[in-house]
Design an enzyme around this catalytic site. Structure first.
Site, PDB file in Angstrom:
ATOM      1  N   TRP A   6       9.133  42.109  41.410  1.00 50.13           N
ATOM      2  CA  TRP A   6       8.915  43.565  41.358  1.00 50.13           C
ATOM      3  C   TRP A   6       8.358  43.975  39.999  1.00 50.13           C
ATOM      4  CZ3 TRP A   6      12.462  47.558  39.077  1.00 50.13           C
ATOM      5  CH2 TRP A   6      13.350  47.007  38.155  1.00 50.13           C
ATOM      6  N   ASP A   7       8.424  43.052  39.032  1.00 50.09           N
ATOM      7  CA  ASP A   7       7.898  43.298  37.692  1.00 50.09           C
ATOM      8  C   ASP A   7       6.453  43.810  37.749  1.00 50.09           C
ATOM      9  OD1 ASP A   7      10.035  41.483  37.714  1.00 50.09           O
ATOM     10  OD2 ASP A   7       9.437  40.542  35.845  1.00 50.09           O
TER      11      ASP A   7
ATOM     12  N   GLU B 123      21.373  43.154  37.116  1.00 44.18           N
ATOM     13  CA  GLU B 123      21.860  41.972  37.844  1.00 44.18           C
ATOM     14  C   GLU B 123      23.250  41.542  37.394  1.00 44.18           C
ATOM     15  OE1 GLU B 123      18.705  39.162  37.280  1.00 44.18           O
ATOM     16  OE2 GLU B 123      17.545  39.946  38.946  1.00 44.18           O
TER      17      GLU B 123
ATOM     18  N   LYS C 173      22.841  44.715  32.175  1.00 44.34           N
ATOM     19  CA  LYS C 173      21.791  43.777  31.761  1.00 44.34           C
ATOM     20  C   LYS C 173      20.500  44.510  31.415  1.00 44.34           C
ATOM     21  CE  LYS C 173      19.187  39.772  33.443  1.00 44.34           C
ATOM     22  NZ  LYS C 173      18.761  39.016  34.610  1.00 44.34           N
TER      23      LYS C 173
HETATM   24  C1  BGC Z   1      15.423  40.441  35.756  1.00 44.51           C
HETATM   25  C2  BGC Z   1      14.660  40.889  36.982  1.00 44.51           C
HETATM   26  C3  BGC Z   1      13.248  40.367  36.900  1.00 44.51           C
HETATM   27  C4  BGC Z   1      13.226  38.871  36.680  1.00 44.51           C
HETATM   28  C5  BGC Z   1      11.824  38.327  36.430  1.00 44.51           C
HETATM   29  C6  BGC Z   1      15.344  38.929  35.657  1.00 44.51           C
HETATM   30  O1  BGC Z   1      16.028  38.499  34.508  1.00 44.51           O
HETATM   31  O2  BGC Z   1      16.765  40.838  35.821  1.00 44.51           O
HETATM   32  O3  BGC Z   1      14.652  42.297  37.056  1.00 44.51           O
HETATM   33  O4  BGC Z   1      12.559  40.684  38.061  1.00 44.51           O
HETATM   34  O5  BGC Z   1      13.990  38.551  35.547  1.00 44.51           O
HETATM   35  O6  BGC Z   1      11.283  38.885  35.290  1.00 44.51           O
END
Ligand code: BGC
Length: 771
Positions: free
Chosen positions: A362-363, A493, A605
């Site tokens: 989703w980034d 997360e 986080k």
């Molecule tokens: C983040 C996610 C992100 C992923 C990839 C994770 O550490 O919590 O939001 O999509 O990294 O960058």
């Protein structure tokens, strides 16, 4: 936090060899051109700490998922971008001593990534175990102008002796992904050949039981050896081994003379060439590259970088660390994704490492699209949206696997080809908020570009799929008399399986609202296309719209009346509410605490409620945003790279200038200073777009409201001034902000009416305004 990179405006400089940090430096000094890339490894043998990494865009392998206890619906495989053939290697033996910095005494050493030109250079003087001294000088790049090629000029000079040197430029396909789930290798050899100073190796990804396409990568090399840059006679002995080809040259080098190796490498992949033709095409392409020669290739490459910097550079006066930080971020974004190929996307690590598998998250929608919207041609952001449109069918299948029906679409959290493909199931599958970011990107694109045709062409179908998913994912709570969404993971997360994550509920609700609005719009502007979409999606216009409206009006949003803040999730206040200052010695908590302790804690986080307030700020008052910021920021540990930029933008909006700056430095220098102790795995490419946003949306307050560009800039106290360029609806603006005011120059022919500090201004083509 590490502090060994020298501050410099245009370069990343390692002065003196920091062997213990070598993998960090390799990440920082990665090269790429959107099509292929590599870590900043040494060309010669190195037996110290290193992660050898070469990557080819779009080439991946479905590695079998690894979990302890299999549950229904788990993704079968974790797709990962493959560590591919090493084409940069040049082994050097001097007499019978192997040149290896790990066994040499390093007298002086400098490794520099020149970001202006996209060139990695290394100069070192070392003493071999015998005490004899040599100077090494290497220079290489992955060509931005010829994007299937790279070139190296590598030289060794004996400083106090004369001897025979054995030089072996090679291609090596004996490569293992460090993140392989079962320690397997993923390549088979298809073909190899060598002649005097050329070599070819074709590798193919192994068969897999998941029906995922097998890829071929055909790598070619050509080399040329000189003394003091003059042609010289030499013999080359071809070497052929399992997945390996080389040419070995034995040559006498006199004291003080420079032995120079020019090496050209090309990678052609079956994503662009038919397997029957790939070898011939590789030879032809390599021939052209060799013919151009190092200097011409370099000149073309530098020119392409100069054109890019023209459009996307940000200058900062008065703060060299900040200047280096922003360019570092822009440079890596520029070499990771060029927007040329709509099948490609932006992996969180780009070409700099293997973590996160190189897949799409989703980034892209939540962070990267705004950067490409403002700094690249319109088609680049559009391509990123079309990428998701092309995955719509898979998103519907993905939802079906979880029990959803009627065309509900759940886009994967992690994907290469539209299918969900990740190991970390518990977190991944519940992070359904990603569906909302994909919908939001459609709004972001249309309001920025004004290109509403996207909605009828592709956008609405995606919105309908996502809205159908939200409709089925919520349920009516008789107790609350509201719709609720249970068992989700929000952006934070460090909480799993929570009920009513405020952000997820909000973005779901917003998607339904927006889809209704888009349908309404097409109803009046393009009813024939709307009809086609209704038929194609089997859409029950009245029934589905009524259901969605009911949800929009009756969604539950957890809220604390006493504090007047949105609750990250239901029950959040049962936690012990602490601040990060209370746990100073415990950070990063993801490395120091058990998962159990993390989940129970209040620590966040990454931006979660604040992510929602950032995306939908126009729905909230400044006071609302401030209260929530003051509640959540002290609990946020920012252990995701995606977090500080959002806090920086909000802080800037709220006038919390110190906080905005602190968060800016953290996002801009996250990898350069290794804040989260994980840069050795690769760089945080997607959050680099967030760094750019911290300047343009944060300090400069860029927004689009009702189709107009707004700027509301201030200069952080630590800076004298800064400038940036953005494209907006055909105009190209150069914006300079200093303590004395703002100067906007329209570099294009296109006139623009915009808002500066809330006032309407007209900036005619090729003219400027000052405030
Ligand atoms: C983040 C996610 C992100 C992923 C990839 C994770 O550490 O919590 O939001 O999509 O990294 O960058």
């Amino acid at each position: 936090m590490k502090n060994y990179i020298t501050h410099d405006e245009w370069s990343i400089v390692e002065d003196g060899f920091h062997a213990a940090y070598n993998e960090i430096t390799e990440s920082l000094m990665s090269l790429g051109n959107g099509r292929m890339g590599q870590r900043g490894n040494f060309e010669e043998t190195f037996t110290g700490k290193t992660l050898q990494g070469n990557y080819v865009a779009g080439v991946y392998f479905p590695d079998k998922t690894r979990v302890g206890w299999w549950k229904n619906g788990y993704p079968n495989y974790f797709a990962k971008v493959l560590n591919a053939c090493n084409w940069v290697g040049i082994d050097v033996k001097i007499g019978d001593e192997v040149l290896d910095l790990n066994t040499c005494l390093v007298e002086d050493f400098r490794r520099v990534l020149n970001m202006k030109e996209g060139v990695l250079e290394r100069i070192a003087t070392v003493a071999l175990p015998s005490g004899r001294r040599v100077r090494i000088h290497s220079k290489r790049f992955c060509s931005m102008a010829d994007d299937q090629a790279g070139a190296i000029r590598y030289s060794v000079t004996p400083l106090d002796f004369t001897d025979y040197f054995t030089v072996t430029p090679y291609l090596d396909g004996n490569i293992r992904n460090r993140d392989s789930n079962y320690d397997e290798t993923f390549w088979n050899e298809i073909h190899k050949e060598t002649s005097f100073s050329e070599g070819y190796l074709i590798l193919e990804t192994k068969e897999n039981p998941y029906g995922v396409e097998q890829f071929q990568v055909s790598t070619g090399m050509a080399f040329d050896i000189r003394i003091n840059d003059l042609k010289t006679d030499y013999q080359s002995l071809p070497v052929r081994q399992e997945k390996y080809v080389a040419g070995t040259v034995n040559i006498e080098v006199n004291e003080g003379k420079e032995l120079v190796v020019y090496k050209y490498g090309v990678n052609l992949s079956s994503t662009n060439y038919a397997p029957e033709a790939i070898l011939a095409e590789t030879k032809k392409y390599l021939g052209g590259i060799y013919e151009k020669g190092f200097e011409q290739l370099l000149a073309d490459h530098i020119k392409t970088w100069a054109e890019k910097w023209e459009k996307n550079d940000i200058t900062i006066e008065g703060d060299i660390a900040a200047q280096q930080g922003i360019r570092f971020n822009i440079f890596h974004l520029g070499q990771t994704y060029t927007g040329e190929d709509e099948r490609l996307n932006i992996g969180p690590k780009g070409f700099t490492g293997e973590k996160y598998g190189g897949s799409t998250y989703w980034d892209t929608e939540a962070y990267c699209i705004p950067f490409y919207l403002a700094t690249a041609e319109q088609k680049v952001a559009r391509n990123l949206l079309v990428y998701r449109y092309k995955h719509l069918e898979k998103a519907i299948e993905n939802a079906e696997k979880l029990g959803f029906t009627n065309g509900a679409a759940l886009y994967p959290m992690v994907t290469m080809n539209g299918e969900e493909c990740h190991n970390e199931w518990e977190i991944t599958f519940e992070e359904i908020h990603r569906n909302g970011a994909i919908a939001f990107a459609i709004l972001d694109y249309t309001r920025y570009t004004g290109d509403e045709s996207y909605l009828s062409e592709y956008g609405l179908e995606v919105l309908i799929g996502i809205s159908r998913f939200w409709k089925q994912r919520v349920n009516w709570s008789a107790e609350k008399g509201k719709y609720v969404m249970l068992g989700v993971t929000g952006p934070n997360e460090y909480e799993n399986n929570v009920n009513n994550n405020w952000y997820t509920n909000y973005i779901a609700n917003w998607t339904l609202r927006y889809t209704l609005e888009v349908i309404g719009k097409l109803w009046t502007t393009n009813s024939s296309r709307l009809n086609e979409i209704i038929i194609a999606t089997n859409f029950d216009l009245n029934g589905e719209m009524a259901d969605w409206k009911h949800i929009v009006e009756n969604m539950y949003f957890p809220y604390d009346e006493a504090r007047r803040v949105y609750l990250q999730q239901q029950g959040f206040l049962d936690k012990e509410i602490l601040t990060v200052n209370d746990i100073a010695d415990h950070r990063p908590i993801n490395q120091k605490w058990s998962w159990d302790r993390i989940l129970r804690s209040c620590f966040i986080k990454q931006a979660d409620v604040l992510q929602g307030l950032y995306l939908f700020e126009e729905d909230f008052t400044v006071d609302d945003i401030k209260r929530n910021f003051e509640f959540y920021e002290p609990m946020t540990v920012h252990e995701s790279s995606l977090s500080p930029c959002v806090h920086s933008i909000l802080a800037a909006k709220l006038g919390l200038k110190d906080k905005a700056y602190e968060m800016y430095v953290r996002t801009a220098r996250l990898d350069l200073d290794d804040y989260n102790n994980d840069t050795e795995d690769g760089l945080h490419i997607t959050s680099m777009a967030g760094t750019w946003m911290s300047v343009v949306k944060g300090f400069a307050g860029q927004r689009v409201v009702d189709g107009f560009l707004h700027l509301n800039p201030y200069t952080p106290e630590q800076w004298e001034s800064y400038s940036f360029r953005i494209g907006f609806q055909g105009a190209l603006l150069h914006v300079e902000v200093s303590k004395d005011g703002v100067h906007i120059q329209n570099l294009s022919e296109t006139d623009l009416t915009m808002f500066l500090f809330g006032e309407r201004v007209f900036v005619a083509g090729n003219s400027s305004v000052q405030k």
